[in-house]
Design a protein around this motif. Structure first.
Motif, short mmCIF file in Angstrom:
data_model
loop_
_atom_site.label_atom_id
_atom_site.label_comp_id
_atom_site.label_asym_id
_atom_site.label_seq_id
_atom_site.Cartn_x
_atom_site.Cartn_y
_atom_site.Cartn_z
N VAL A 81 -9.08 -0.43 7.12
CA VAL A 81 -8.08 -1.21 7.85
C VAL A 81 -8.47 -2.68 7.89
O VAL A 81 -9.65 -3.02 8.07
CB VAL A 81 -7.94 -0.68 9.29
N LEU A 82 -7.48 -3.55 7.75
CA LEU A 82 -7.65 -4.99 7.93
C LEU A 82 -6.82 -5.44 9.11
O LEU A 82 -5.62 -5.16 9.19
CB LEU A 82 -7.20 -5.74 6.67
N VAL A 83 -7.46 -6.13 10.07
CA VAL A 83 -6.75 -6.72 11.21
C VAL A 83 -6.78 -8.23 11.04
O VAL A 83 -7.85 -8.84 11.07
CB VAL A 83 -7.38 -6.32 12.55
N VAL A 84 -5.62 -8.85 10.84
CA VAL A 84 -5.52 -10.29 10.65
C VAL A 84 -5.25 -10.93 12.01
O VAL A 84 -4.19 -10.73 12.59
CB VAL A 84 -4.40 -10.64 9.65
N ALA A 142 -10.45 -5.66 -0.03
CA ALA A 142 -9.21 -5.01 -0.46
C ALA A 142 -9.47 -4.06 -1.62
O ALA A 142 -10.43 -4.23 -2.37
CB ALA A 142 -8.18 -6.07 -0.85
N PRO A 143 -8.63 -3.03 -1.79
CA PRO A 143 -7.38 -2.76 -1.07
C PRO A 143 -7.61 -2.03 0.25
O PRO A 143 -8.65 -1.40 0.45
CB PRO A 143 -6.62 -1.87 -2.06
N PHE A 144 -6.59 -2.12 1.13
CA PHE A 144 -6.66 -1.49 2.44
C PHE A 144 -5.54 -0.46 2.58
O PHE A 144 -4.45 -0.62 2.04
CB PHE A 144 -6.51 -2.55 3.54
N ASP A 145 -5.84 0.58 3.34
CA ASP A 145 -4.83 1.60 3.63
C ASP A 145 -3.89 1.16 4.73
O ASP A 145 -2.77 1.68 4.84
CB ASP A 145 -5.52 2.91 4.04
N GLU A 162 0.01 -7.34 -1.46
CA GLU A 162 -0.75 -6.95 -2.65
C GLU A 162 -2.11 -6.36 -2.31
O GLU A 162 -2.76 -5.76 -3.18
CB GLU A 162 -0.89 -8.14 -3.59
N GLN A 163 -2.56 -6.53 -1.07
CA GLN A 163 -3.84 -5.94 -0.66
C GLN A 163 -3.70 -4.50 -0.17
O GLN A 163 -4.70 -3.85 0.15
CB GLN A 163 -4.48 -6.79 0.43
N LEU A 164 -2.47 -4.00 -0.11
CA LEU A 164 -2.26 -2.61 0.29
C LEU A 164 -2.60 -1.66 -0.85
O LEU A 164 -2.21 -1.87 -1.99
CB LEU A 164 -0.80 -2.39 0.71
N ALA A 165 -3.31 -0.61 -0.52
CA ALA A 165 -3.54 0.47 -1.47
C ALA A 165 -2.24 1.25 -1.67
O ALA A 165 -1.30 1.13 -0.87
CB ALA A 165 -4.64 1.39 -0.96
N ASP A 166 -2.17 2.04 -2.71
CA ASP A 166 -1.00 2.90 -2.91
C ASP A 166 -0.87 3.83 -1.70
O ASP A 166 -1.83 4.51 -1.33
CB ASP A 166 -1.17 3.70 -4.20
N ARG A 184 7.36 -2.45 9.33
CA ARG A 184 6.30 -1.73 8.63
C ARG A 184 6.60 -1.75 7.13
O ARG A 184 7.67 -1.32 6.70
CB ARG A 184 6.20 -0.28 9.12
N VAL A 185 5.65 -2.28 6.37
CA VAL A 185 5.75 -2.33 4.92
C VAL A 185 4.92 -1.19 4.35
O VAL A 185 3.75 -1.03 4.69
CB VAL A 185 5.23 -3.68 4.37
N THR A 186 5.52 -0.39 3.48
CA THR A 186 4.82 0.73 2.85
C THR A 186 4.81 0.54 1.35
O THR A 186 5.85 0.21 0.75
CB THR A 186 5.51 2.06 3.20
N ARG A 187 3.64 0.74 0.75
CA ARG A 187 3.52 0.57 -0.71
C ARG A 187 3.55 1.92 -1.41
O ARG A 187 2.87 2.87 -0.99
CB ARG A 187 2.22 -0.16 -1.07
#
Length: 216
Positions: A81-84, A142-145, A162-166, A184-187
């Motif tokens: 996880v990434l918390v910005v 990255a990548p992050f879930d 672009e840092q999201l994992a599949d 919520r953005v889902t890749r």
């Protein structure tokens, strides 16, 4: 103050009514001592349903919003996880109990140091805080879930998508005043799906590109 009683009332009177019903998320709210993550002079306000002012024009999110973001990003035990916008480290600490690893990025050096001290005191071992602008460039981890933004943006930056994992999820407050929305953005492979969740106005993350002067 009876901190445990105050924590219970926070969950029952603020968190549950905001449709936060995930038992694992609720348990984290009981396990992590929020009063230990607020500045000493505001400790008595730790469970009040407001954003608490922090040094240098920053803010600590309302408890109900922290809980809702945590629930709606749908963390799994195997997630990175990434918390910005790590702030004082509270949301990082909450996420650390639901995921494998958490990286918090904080642009304010004083807050970074405070968050590190708070996480150490809380015994959180699977999270760390890095200094930097989480919107400027890809994080080396990255990548992050899952990615959580603690301030609003006009739109979700491509560098974060672009840092999201599949299969990864990103949650952020997006838009302009007077109405912003949690999205919520889902890749899925090279495709991204955006889902509007609820309306909420939130100050901007520092360095977020926007014509507004409403900053976090």
């Amino acid at each position: 103050m009876d901190w445990d009683r105050a924590r219970y009332l926070m969950v029952e009177q603020q968190i549950r009514p905001w449709d936060v019903l995930d038992s694992k998320v609720l348990q984290r709210l009981f396990d992590v001592k929020r009063e230990e993550f607020v500045p000493a002079d505001k400790k008595e306000l730790a469970f009040v349903d407001v954003a608490l002012p922090l040094p240098n024009g920053n803010s600590m999110l309302e408890p109900k919003l922290e809980a809702r973001l945590l629930q709606d990003v749908e963390l799994k035990a195997s997630d990175r996880v990434l918390v910005v916008g790590a702030g004082t480290g509270y949301l990082v600490a909450l996420a650390a109990g639901l995921a494998k690893q958490v990286i918090g990025v904080e642009i304010d050096l004083d807050l970074k140091h405070a968050a590190e001290a708070n996480l150490l005191r809380a015994g959180i071992k699977n999270a760390r805080i890095e200094e930097g602008n989480g919107l400027a460039a890809a994080n080396p981890g990255a990548p992050f879930d899952a990615i959580i933004l603690t301030g609003s943006v006009a739109e979700v930056p491509v560098v974060l998508r672009e840092q999201l994992a599949d299969g990864g999820r990103l949650i952020a407050i997006v838009g302009e005043l007077p109405i912003m929305s949690a999205v919520r953005v889902t890749r899925a492979g090279a495709a991204f799906g955006d889902t509007k969740l609820f309306e909420f106005n939130l100050p901007r993350l520092h360095s977020a590109s926007d014509k507004s002067q409403f900053v976090f």
